[in-house]
Scaffold this active site. Structure first.
Site, short mmCIF file in Angstrom:
data_model
loop_
_atom_site.label_atom_id
_atom_site.label_comp_id
_atom_site.label_asym_id
_atom_site.label_seq_id
_atom_site.Cartn_x
_atom_site.Cartn_y
_atom_site.Cartn_z
N LYS A 112 0.82 -1.22 0.00
CA LYS A 112 0.00 0.00 0.00
C LYS A 112 0.85 1.26 0.00
O LYS A 112 0.41 2.31 -0.46
CB LYS A 112 -0.96 0.01 1.20
CG LYS A 112 -2.08 -1.01 1.04
CD LYS A 112 -3.22 -0.78 2.01
CE LYS A 112 -4.34 -1.76 1.73
NZ LYS A 112 -5.36 -1.81 2.76
N LYS A 195 -5.21 -9.36 -7.50
CA LYS A 195 -6.36 -9.49 -6.59
C LYS A 195 -7.46 -8.48 -6.94
O LYS A 195 -7.16 -7.33 -7.24
CB LYS A 195 -5.82 -9.24 -5.18
CG LYS A 195 -6.80 -9.43 -4.07
CD LYS A 195 -6.17 -9.13 -2.73
CE LYS A 195 -6.02 -7.64 -2.48
NZ LYS A 195 -5.66 -7.28 -1.10
N LYS A 198 -10.70 -3.09 -3.73
CA LYS A 198 -11.47 -1.85 -3.66
C LYS A 198 -10.62 -0.67 -4.08
O LYS A 198 -11.10 0.28 -4.66
CB LYS A 198 -11.90 -1.60 -2.20
CG LYS A 198 -13.04 -2.45 -1.76
CD LYS A 198 -13.45 -2.12 -0.31
CE LYS A 198 -12.73 -2.99 0.68
NZ LYS A 198 -13.38 -3.19 1.96
P1 TYM Z 1 -10.71 -5.51 3.74
O1 TYM Z 1 -11.73 -4.51 4.13
O2 TYM Z 1 -9.68 -5.12 2.73
O3 TYM Z 1 -11.42 -6.79 3.16
C1 TYM Z 1 -12.44 -7.47 3.87
C2 TYM Z 1 -12.29 -8.98 3.69
O4 TYM Z 1 -12.34 -9.31 2.30
C3 TYM Z 1 -11.22 -10.15 1.97
N1 TYM Z 1 -10.84 -9.89 0.58
C4 TYM Z 1 -10.71 -10.84 -0.37
N2 TYM Z 1 -10.87 -12.17 -0.33
C5 TYM Z 1 -10.69 -12.85 -1.48
N3 TYM Z 1 -10.36 -12.26 -2.66
C6 TYM Z 1 -10.18 -10.92 -2.74
N4 TYM Z 1 -9.89 -10.34 -3.90
C7 TYM Z 1 -10.36 -10.15 -1.56
N5 TYM Z 1 -10.28 -8.81 -1.29
C8 TYM Z 1 -10.57 -8.68 0.02
C9 TYM Z 1 -10.13 -9.73 2.95
O5 TYM Z 1 -9.17 -10.74 3.09
C10 TYM Z 1 -10.93 -9.49 4.20
O6 TYM Z 1 -11.13 -10.70 4.90
N6 TYM Z 1 -7.39 -5.66 7.49
C11 TYM Z 1 -8.72 -6.06 7.08
C12 TYM Z 1 -9.81 -5.54 7.97
C13 TYM Z 1 -9.69 -5.88 9.40
C14 TYM Z 1 -9.85 -7.16 10.00
C15 TYM Z 1 -9.74 -6.96 11.39
C16 TYM Z 1 -10.09 -8.43 9.48
C17 TYM Z 1 -9.46 -5.00 10.42
N7 TYM Z 1 -9.50 -5.64 11.60
C18 TYM Z 1 -9.83 -8.02 12.31
C19 TYM Z 1 -10.18 -9.49 10.39
C20 TYM Z 1 -10.05 -9.29 11.77
C21 TYM Z 1 -8.96 -5.54 5.68
O7 TYM Z 1 -8.34 -4.60 5.24
O8 TYM Z 1 -10.00 -6.12 5.02
#
Ligand code: TYM
Length: 330
Positions: A112, A195, A198
């Site tokens: 990032k 991947k 967003k």
């Molecule tokens: P975030 O908001 O980017 O994404 C949310 C969830 O979606 C999954 N994901 C994907 N899975 C498969 N293929 C993809 N292309 C794809 N893009 C996103 C992510 O793996 C995620 O599970 N750091 C985390 C948010 C977070 C979190 C937490 C997660 C903050 N605190 C505590 C678990 C536990 C994040 O940025 O997710």
């Protein structure tokens, strides 16, 4: 009952199919038979430039989408991270437990920050994984359902929990990442070796839950395919077709083997038409339900306030024992 916790950032108007298939679909399944906590991580969303009106709108849109996708506020605790101040409080303790080198090895920060360089990235982006560790450990979660891109953050969380427990006495449950083999990484449909994302994906490559059925139909029909003409799963040679097979199979429940058989002798065009239909019909009622929920903001806020109250009651107990074990005067 085993505890489950996961989180999602309210960083766009719509979640995409990667969020759903990699994470939220498992959240829905796990709410039966587990004590589930699902968090809209608005504080994590502040690590990039944010517009106040958009943050508010997207936080509510996240809640509406999660409910429309199947998260039941009766079965799960659905809440907003900033409404539970213990996340920041434990986050600081996690920062004080993490080595600078250890934090520097987090690949998501490297990815990032690579665009603008580490010097112009926010410190919050660097300490992001420690706040995430606090999110998980506050709830003594056994399982954390996420996509593959979060594996390293969950490993850091386990390391920090183990480190704290061995220095200060048993305080935290060591969490396990719950990552599906089949849908752990859904790729961009225009750039199928990257991947679906967003932030980085071009709009044409990202299938959004809140997009109109017409827009999604058009996007999938224009998805990039590969050389050759057979519909066959092969990640190295056919990343585009393999990604579409994964998406079809995850939504329709039909195995990849049987999809390959069904499309024997047919071309990519027929196959893309079928994928488009499966996706569009799956998402149609979900989008409609989310739009309906968004019409009643008070109802959504009530759900989130109730969830946050329950989350605070669990989180405050963990924070208290953490402070006690650390020697903080209470
Ligand atoms: P975030 O908001 O980017 O994404 C949310 C969830 O979606 C999954 N994901 C994907 N899975 C498969 N293929 C993809 N292309 C794809 N893009 C996103 C992510 O793996 C995620 O599970 N750091 C985390 C948010 C977070 C979190 C937490 C997660 C903050 N605190 C505590 C678990 C536990 C994040 O940025 O997710």
């Amino acid at each position: 009952m085993k505890r489950v916790l996961s989180g999602i950032q309210p960083t766009s108007d719509s979640f995409h199919l990667g969020n759903y298939l990699g994470a939220v679909k498992q959240w829905v399944e796990l709410q039966d038979g587990h004590d589930a906590f699902y968090c809209i991580v608005d504080l994590h969303a502040l690590t990039i430039e944010t517009d106040p009106a958009l943050l508010r709108k997207r936080t509510l849109a996240s809640a509406a989408q999660l409910i429309a996708l199947g998260i039941s506020p009766e079965k799960s605790t659905l809440f907003v991270q900033s409404q539970v101040p213990q996340h920041n409080q434990l986050g600081w303790i996690m920062e004080c437990l993490t080595g600078f080198g250890e934090a520097s090895r987090m690949t998501q920060f490297k990815d990032k920050s690579s665009k603008s360089g580490a010097d112009s990235s926010r410190v919050g982006l660097f300490t992001y994984p420690m706040l995430q560790a606090a999110d998980i450990l506050l709830y003594q979660a056994h399982f954390v359902p996420v996509g593959e891109d979060q594996r390293q953050h969950i490993e850091l969380t386990r390391d920090l929990a183990g480190r704290f427990n061995s220095r200060y006495g048993q305080t935290f449950q060591l969490p396990e990442a719950y990552i599906l083999k089949t849908a752990a990484k859904i790729n961009d449909i225009q750039e199928p070796t990257a991947k679906m994302s967003k932030s980085s994906g071009a709009v044409a490559g990202v299938i959004e839950i809140m997009d109109s059925p017409e827009a999604n139909l058009k996007k999938i029909k224009s998805a990039v395919t590969d050389a050759g003409k057979e519909v066959r799963f092969n990640l190295a040679e056919k990343p585009g077709i393999s990604n579409l097979l994964t998406i079809h199979s995850a939504l329709s429940g039909q195995s990849i083997d049987s999809l390959e058989k069904d499309f024997e002798g047919k071309g990519y065009g027929d196959f893309k038409g079928a994928v488009a239909e499966v996706v569009v019909e799956y998402l149609r009622p979900i989008r409609a339900r989310a739009l309906e929920l968004l019409e009643d903001e008070k109802h959504l806020l009530d759900i989130l306030h109730q969830g946050s109250e329950k989350a605070r009651s669990v989180a405050s107990k963990t924070l208290e024992s953490t402070y006690k074990n650390l020697g903080v005067v209470l």
